[in-house]
Design a protein around this motif. Sequence first.
Motif, short mmCIF file in Angstrom:
data_model
loop_
_atom_site.label_atom_id
_atom_site.label_comp_id
_atom_site.label_asym_id
_atom_site.label_seq_id
_atom_site.Cartn_x
_atom_site.Cartn_y
_atom_site.Cartn_z
N GLU A 155 -15.98 48.33 56.32
CA GLU A 155 -15.68 49.56 57.06
C GLU A 155 -14.25 50.01 56.82
O GLU A 155 -13.99 51.19 56.55
CB GLU A 155 -15.92 49.31 58.55
N ASP A 156 -13.29 49.08 56.89
CA ASP A 156 -11.88 49.43 56.73
C ASP A 156 -11.56 49.90 55.31
O ASP A 156 -10.61 50.66 55.10
CB ASP A 156 -11.00 48.23 57.09
N ALA A 157 -12.33 49.43 54.34
CA ALA A 157 -12.07 49.79 52.95
C ALA A 157 -12.81 51.04 52.51
O ALA A 157 -12.66 51.48 51.37
CB ALA A 157 -12.45 48.63 52.03
N GLY A 158 -13.61 51.62 53.41
CA GLY A 158 -14.25 52.89 53.09
C GLY A 158 -15.67 52.78 52.57
O GLY A 158 -16.20 53.75 51.99
N TYR A 159 -16.32 51.63 52.78
CA TYR A 159 -17.71 51.46 52.35
C TYR A 159 -18.63 51.57 53.56
O TYR A 159 -18.31 51.07 54.64
CB TYR A 159 -17.90 50.12 51.64
N LYS A 160 -19.78 52.18 53.36
CA LYS A 160 -20.68 52.47 54.48
C LYS A 160 -21.43 51.23 54.97
O LYS A 160 -21.96 51.23 56.08
CB LYS A 160 -21.68 53.56 54.09
N SER A 161 -21.49 50.19 54.12
CA SER A 161 -22.22 48.99 54.51
C SER A 161 -21.71 47.81 53.70
O SER A 161 -21.01 47.98 52.69
CB SER A 161 -23.73 49.17 54.24
N ALA A 175 -23.07 48.06 50.17
CA ALA A 175 -22.35 49.00 49.31
C ALA A 175 -21.05 48.37 48.79
O ALA A 175 -20.69 48.52 47.62
CB ALA A 175 -22.05 50.28 50.08
N LEU A 176 -20.36 47.64 49.68
CA LEU A 176 -19.15 46.95 49.25
C LEU A 176 -19.48 45.88 48.22
O LEU A 176 -18.80 45.74 47.20
CB LEU A 176 -18.46 46.31 50.46
N SER A 177 -20.55 45.11 48.46
CA SER A 177 -20.91 44.03 47.54
C SER A 177 -21.23 44.58 46.16
O SER A 177 -20.85 43.98 45.14
CB SER A 177 -22.10 43.24 48.09
N ARG A 178 -21.91 45.72 46.10
CA ARG A 178 -22.23 46.32 44.79
C ARG A 178 -20.95 46.74 44.07
O ARG A 178 -20.79 46.48 42.87
CB ARG A 178 -23.16 47.52 44.97
N CYS A 235 -15.61 42.98 39.76
CA CYS A 235 -15.14 41.59 39.61
C CYS A 235 -16.15 40.65 38.96
O CYS A 235 -15.80 39.53 38.59
CB CYS A 235 -14.75 41.03 40.98
N GLY A 236 -17.40 41.09 38.85
CA GLY A 236 -18.41 40.26 38.21
C GLY A 236 -19.08 39.27 39.13
O GLY A 236 -20.04 38.59 38.72
N VAL A 237 -18.61 39.13 40.35
CA VAL A 237 -19.21 38.22 41.33
C VAL A 237 -19.24 38.93 42.69
O VAL A 237 -18.57 39.94 42.89
CB VAL A 237 -18.41 36.90 41.47
N SER A 238 -20.01 38.37 43.62
CA SER A 238 -20.06 38.94 44.97
C SER A 238 -18.79 38.59 45.73
O SER A 238 -18.05 37.67 45.34
CB SER A 238 -21.27 38.38 45.73
N PRO A 239 -18.49 39.30 46.84
CA PRO A 239 -17.31 38.95 47.64
C PRO A 239 -17.33 37.50 48.11
O PRO A 239 -16.29 36.84 48.09
CB PRO A 239 -17.40 39.92 48.82
N ARG A 240 -18.47 37.01 48.53
CA ARG A 240 -18.54 35.62 49.03
C ARG A 240 -18.29 34.62 47.90
O ARG A 240 -17.60 33.61 48.09
CB ARG A 240 -19.89 35.37 49.70
N GLU A 241 -18.85 34.88 46.72
CA GLU A 241 -18.61 34.00 45.58
C GLU A 241 -17.14 34.01 45.19
O GLU A 241 -16.55 32.97 44.89
CB GLU A 241 -19.47 34.43 44.39
#
Length: 274
Positions: free
Chosen positions: A243-249, A252-255, A261-267
Amino acid sequence: MTDRLAALFSHFSLKASSFNSGPLCGLNEIENSTQGQLHLIRSGNVEVWHGRRKKYFIEEPSLLFYPKPLRRRFQTNEEFGAEFLCANVSFEGEQANPIVNELPESLCLPLSSLPHCEQVLTLLFIEADACYCGHQVVLDRLFEVLLVQLLRELMENEEIKVGMLAGLSDKRLRRAIVAIHDRPEEEWTVQTLAEEAHMSRTPFTNLFREKVGETPVKYLQRWRIGLVKKWLKGGQPLRLVAEDAGYKSESALSRAFKSQCGVSPREWLLNANE
């Protein structure tokens, strides 16, 4: 006038810690630094070598800045040496820090070319020569002020030709870039960013690509992902970060994150914490 550095330092602070004041004689190698470093050469001649290449030959009082760790060596006169004043420099966010990523691997500038830094340099040298109460704290803070003033000088003199700092040097583009830095959560489009710059869309896009080296959309995403990395490492939950970075979900941020970066945020976070 738009403050081009306020949002940068509100999101990505810097810290300096002085570690040397005095002469360096003969050969001095720097191999294991884990931070950036700033060296003030007050007097003496210094050969600066990067590997087998002599990068600089310093013959007058100069500032030598390494934003990131870099193996190097200094060669000075064996008997008289050269007078150094040095500090370690760390930037919050590490590899996600946009200031570090925009600067060259090293900068060497005569102090005479930095007129707006003259007062803080004078204070630094006075403090280094004395041994007042709070000496270390004062030196550290003065080095931090010097770094901010150095960035000002680089922008005002357009020393950086391509990248964020080059964009911030342009009187039109700076409005759009600062708007991104100040309000990453807004639903920015090329059109609304062009309006911030008081330009029409096509000339704005062309100028942005020329000065910054990428499109406005790519720069916006890179800034947002840099903030996401910093916030995730700080322990903020992915939902709030999105939300703070401007993504609706979160999705959407993960995509967007995986695309860049080639990996998911959690990875990425797992690897960053190892």
